[in-house]
Design a protein around this motif. Structure first.
Motif, PDB file in Angstrom:
ATOM      1  N   MET A   1       7.179  11.265   1.193  1.00 43.82           N
ATOM      2  CA  MET A   1       7.291  10.635  -0.118  1.00 43.82           C
ATOM      3  C   MET A   1       8.153   9.374  -0.050  1.00 43.82           C
ATOM      4  O   MET A   1       7.812   8.361  -0.628  1.00 43.82           O
ATOM      5  CB  MET A   1       7.858  11.658  -1.110  1.00 43.82           C
ATOM      6  N   LEU A   2       9.279   9.470   0.663  1.00 45.37           N
ATOM      7  CA  LEU A   2      10.169   8.311   0.787  1.00 45.37           C
ATOM      8  C   LEU A   2       9.462   7.164   1.495  1.00 45.37           C
ATOM      9  O   LEU A   2       9.577   6.005   1.087  1.00 45.37           O
ATOM     10  CB  LEU A   2      11.450   8.688   1.518  1.00 45.37           C
ATOM     11  N   GLU A   3       8.693   7.503   2.533  1.00 47.45           N
ATOM     12  CA  GLU A   3       7.972   6.459   3.275  1.00 47.45           C
ATOM     13  C   GLU A   3       6.958   5.751   2.371  1.00 47.45           C
ATOM     14  O   GLU A   3       6.815   4.527   2.417  1.00 47.45           O
ATOM     15  CB  GLU A   3       7.257   7.065   4.485  1.00 47.45           C
ATOM     16  N   LYS A   4       6.284   6.526   1.522  1.00 45.46           N
ATOM     17  CA  LYS A   4       5.325   5.936   0.586  1.00 45.46           C
ATOM     18  C   LYS A   4       6.046   4.997  -0.380  1.00 45.46           C
ATOM     19  O   LYS A   4       5.561   3.902  -0.667  1.00 45.46           O
ATOM     20  CB  LYS A   4       4.598   7.036  -0.187  1.00 45.46           C
ATOM     21  N   THR A   5       7.204   5.429  -0.865  1.00 47.43           N
ATOM     22  CA  THR A   5       7.974   4.614  -1.800  1.00 47.43           C
ATOM     23  C   THR A   5       8.414   3.312  -1.148  1.00 47.43           C
ATOM     24  O   THR A   5       8.307   2.232  -1.745  1.00 47.43           O
ATOM     25  CB  THR A   5       9.202   5.395  -2.304  1.00 47.43           C
ATOM     26  N   VAL A   6       8.887   3.393   0.094  1.00 40.55           N
ATOM     27  CA  VAL A   6       9.317   2.187   0.811  1.00 40.55           C
ATOM     28  C   VAL A   6       8.138   1.250   1.021  1.00 40.55           C
ATOM     29  O   VAL A   6       8.235   0.042   0.783  1.00 40.55           O
ATOM     30  CB  VAL A   6       9.984   2.563   2.160  1.00 40.55           C
ATOM     31  N   THR A   7       7.015   1.806   1.443  1.00 41.76           N
ATOM     32  CA  THR A   7       5.821   0.993   1.678  1.00 41.76           C
ATOM     33  C   THR A   7       5.359   0.306   0.394  1.00 41.76           C
ATOM     34  O   THR A   7       5.065  -0.898   0.398  1.00 41.76           O
ATOM     35  CB  THR A   7       4.671   1.843   2.256  1.00 41.76           C
ATOM     36  N   LEU A   8       5.327   1.053  -0.702  1.00 41.52           N
ATOM     37  CA  LEU A   8       4.897   0.450  -1.966  1.00 41.52           C
ATOM     38  C   LEU A   8       5.878  -0.618  -2.431  1.00 41.52           C
ATOM     39  O   LEU A   8       5.467  -1.654  -2.970  1.00 41.52           O
ATOM     40  CB  LEU A   8       4.728   1.518  -3.040  1.00 41.52           C
ATOM     41  N   SER A   9       7.158  -0.402  -2.218  1.00 39.11           N
ATOM     42  CA  SER A   9       8.148  -1.423  -2.576  1.00 39.11           C
ATOM     43  C   SER A   9       7.927  -2.688  -1.757  1.00 39.11           C
ATOM     44  O   SER A   9       8.010  -3.806  -2.284  1.00 39.11           O
ATOM     45  CB  SER A   9       9.568  -0.900  -2.347  1.00 39.11           C
ATOM     46  N   GLN A  10       7.653  -2.514  -0.469  1.00 40.77           N
ATOM     47  CA  GLN A  10       7.402  -3.670   0.380  1.00 40.77           C
ATOM     48  C   GLN A  10       6.115  -4.382  -0.032  1.00 40.77           C
ATOM     49  O   GLN A  10       6.065  -5.620  -0.079  1.00 40.77           O
ATOM     50  CB  GLN A  10       7.321  -3.249   1.847  1.00 40.77           C
ATOM     51  N   LEU A  11       5.078  -3.611  -0.327  1.00 38.10           N
ATOM     52  CA  LEU A  11       3.827  -4.219  -0.784  1.00 38.10           C
ATOM     53  C   LEU A  11       4.052  -4.983  -2.083  1.00 38.10           C
ATOM     54  O   LEU A  11       3.517  -6.081  -2.272  1.00 38.10           O
ATOM     55  CB  LEU A  11       2.749  -3.143  -0.987  1.00 38.10           C
ATOM     56  N   PHE A  12       4.875  -4.421  -2.968  1.00 34.91           N
ATOM     57  CA  PHE A  12       5.179  -5.098  -4.222  1.00 34.91           C
ATOM     58  C   PHE A  12       5.941  -6.391  -3.962  1.00 34.91           C
ATOM     59  O   PHE A  12       5.714  -7.402  -4.615  1.00 34.91           O
ATOM     60  CB  PHE A  12       5.962  -4.173  -5.156  1.00 34.91           C
ATOM     61  N   ASP A  13       6.849  -6.369  -2.977  1.00 37.36           N
ATOM     62  CA  ASP A  13       7.577  -7.592  -2.628  1.00 37.36           C
ATOM     63  C   ASP A  13       6.618  -8.697  -2.186  1.00 37.36           C
ATOM     64  O   ASP A  13       6.796  -9.862  -2.537  1.00 37.36           O
ATOM     65  CB  ASP A  13       8.592  -7.329  -1.512  1.00 37.36           C
ATOM     66  N   PHE A  14       5.612  -8.329  -1.412  1.00 30.32           N
ATOM     67  CA  PHE A  14       4.667  -9.321  -0.902  1.00 30.32           C
ATOM     68  C   PHE A  14       3.627  -9.743  -1.945  1.00 30.32           C
ATOM     69  O   PHE A  14       3.276 -10.922  -2.028  1.00 30.32           O
ATOM     70  CB  PHE A  14       3.941  -8.796   0.339  1.00 30.32           C
ATOM     71  N   TYR A  15       3.098  -8.782  -2.683  1.00 27.52           N
ATOM     72  CA  TYR A  15       1.934  -9.050  -3.528  1.00 27.52           C
ATOM     73  C   TYR A  15       2.164  -8.843  -5.023  1.00 27.52           C
ATOM     74  O   TYR A  15       1.233  -9.003  -5.812  1.00 27.52           O
ATOM     75  CB  TYR A  15       0.760  -8.157  -3.109  1.00 27.52           C
ATOM     76  N   GLY A  16       3.365  -8.505  -5.423  1.00 28.77           N
ATOM     77  CA  GLY A  16       3.632  -8.184  -6.826  1.00 28.77           C
ATOM     78  C   GLY A  16       3.212  -9.282  -7.783  1.00 28.77           C
ATOM     79  O   GLY A  16       2.742  -9.005  -8.894  1.00 28.77           O
ATOM     80  N   GLY A  17       3.353 -10.521  -7.370  1.00 26.94           N
ATOM     81  CA  GLY A  17       2.968 -11.636  -8.223  1.00 26.94           C
ATOM     82  C   GLY A  17       1.489 -11.696  -8.537  1.00 26.94           C
ATOM     83  O   GLY A  17       1.067 -12.413  -9.445  1.00 26.94           O
ATOM     84  N   LEU A  18       0.688 -10.938  -7.805  1.00 24.23           N
ATOM     85  CA  LEU A  18      -0.755 -10.921  -8.035  1.00 24.23           C
ATOM     86  C   LEU A  18      -1.167  -9.851  -9.049  1.00 24.23           C
ATOM     87  O   LEU A  18      -2.327  -9.810  -9.463  1.00 24.23           O
ATOM     88  CB  LEU A  18      -1.498 -10.687  -6.711  1.00 24.23           C
ATOM     89  N   LEU A  19      -0.227  -8.993  -9.417  1.00 23.97           N
ATOM     90  CA  LEU A  19      -0.512  -7.957 -10.408  1.00 23.97           C
ATOM     91  C   LEU A  19      -0.389  -8.538 -11.816  1.00 23.97           C
ATOM     92  O   LEU A  19       0.171  -9.617 -12.006  1.00 23.97           O
ATOM     93  CB  LEU A  19       0.482  -6.797 -10.254  1.00 23.97           C
ATOM     94  N   THR A  20      -0.882  -7.787 -12.793  1.00 22.72           N
ATOM     95  CA  THR A  20      -0.726  -8.222 -14.185  1.00 22.72           C
ATOM     96  C   THR A  20       0.758  -8.161 -14.549  1.00 22.72           C
ATOM     97  O   THR A  20       1.524  -7.401 -13.944  1.00 22.72           O
ATOM     98  CB  THR A  20      -1.511  -7.315 -15.146  1.00 22.72           C
ATOM     99  N   PRO A  21       1.171  -8.942 -15.545  1.00 23.23           N
ATOM    100  CA  PRO A  21       2.573  -8.880 -15.973  1.00 23.23           C
ATOM    101  C   PRO A  21       3.008  -7.464 -16.352  1.00 23.23           C
ATOM    102  O   PRO A  21       4.134  -7.046 -16.037  1.00 23.23           O
ATOM    103  CB  PRO A  21       2.627  -9.828 -17.175  1.00 23.23           C
ATOM    104  N   ARG A  22       2.132  -6.703 -16.994  1.00 22.78           N
ATOM    105  CA  ARG A  22       2.481  -5.326 -17.393  1.00 22.78           C
ATOM    106  C   ARG A  22       2.674  -4.448 -16.163  1.00 22.78           C
ATOM    107  O   ARG A  22       3.611  -3.662 -16.093  1.00 22.78           O
ATOM    108  CB  ARG A  22       1.374  -4.777 -18.299  1.00 22.78           C
ATOM    109  N   GLN A  23       1.784  -4.565 -15.189  1.00 20.88           N
ATOM    110  CA  GLN A  23       1.931  -3.789 -13.957  1.00 20.88           C
ATOM    111  C   GLN A  23       3.224  -4.163 -13.237  1.00 20.88           C
ATOM    112  O   GLN A  23       3.923  -3.290 -12.725  1.00 20.88           O
ATOM    113  CB  GLN A  23       0.729  -4.011 -13.033  1.00 20.88           C
ATOM    114  N   GLN A  24       3.537  -5.452 -13.207  1.00 17.83           N
ATOM    115  CA  GLN A  24       4.777  -5.893 -12.572  1.00 17.83           C
ATOM    116  C   GLN A  24       5.982  -5.268 -13.262  1.00 17.83           C
ATOM    117  O   GLN A  24       6.905  -4.783 -12.597  1.00 17.83           O
ATOM    118  CB  GLN A  24       4.899  -7.415 -12.619  1.00 17.83           C
TER     119      GLN A  24
END
Length: 114
Positions: A1-24
């Motif tokens: 679970m922790l690994e998934k959280t870290v990975t998603l946080s990293q993905l958000f760091d790289f690609y978060g700006g491509l999500l909708t404002p609400r998703q961000q």
């Protein structure tokens, strides 16, 4: 679970700006502020299920962005290469010709990633 959280946080760091404002906004609450689904729902005046759905869609999109662009994978590759270089350069024994060639190749790989 922790690994998934870290990975998603990293993905958000790289690609978060491509999500909708609400998703961000929801991703920031969830991953950076450590809010529960209920707390996010209360703050945004939506249902817990709505928060969950936004998170699921955002995760799917982030993973798709990574599959197409591969920025996180490249970042990890760069980290491995620089760790290798640092380890070799900090070594006590002199660098022999084969090691020098390996170091040069590692530098070239890093340069190609930039």
């Amino acid at each position: 679970m922790l690994e998934k959280t870290v990975t998603l946080s990293q993905l958000f760091d790289f690609y978060g700006g491509l999500l909708t404002p609400r998703q961000q906004e929801i991703m920031r609450y969830y991953f950076y502020d450590d809010f529960s689904l209920g707390e996010i729902a209360e703050n945004l005046d939506i249902s817990r299920q709505g928060v969950h759905d936004h998170l699921q869609r955002a995760e799917k999109q982030l993973r798709e962005f990574e599959e197409i662009l591969g920025l996180l994978e490249s970042y990890h590759d760069l980290q491995e290469e620089t760790d290798y270089l640092l380890e070799k350069l900090k070594g006590e024994k002199p660098i022999v010709r084969e090691e020098r060639r390996d170091l040069i190749e590692a530098v070239k790989r890093i340069k190609n990633c930039l």
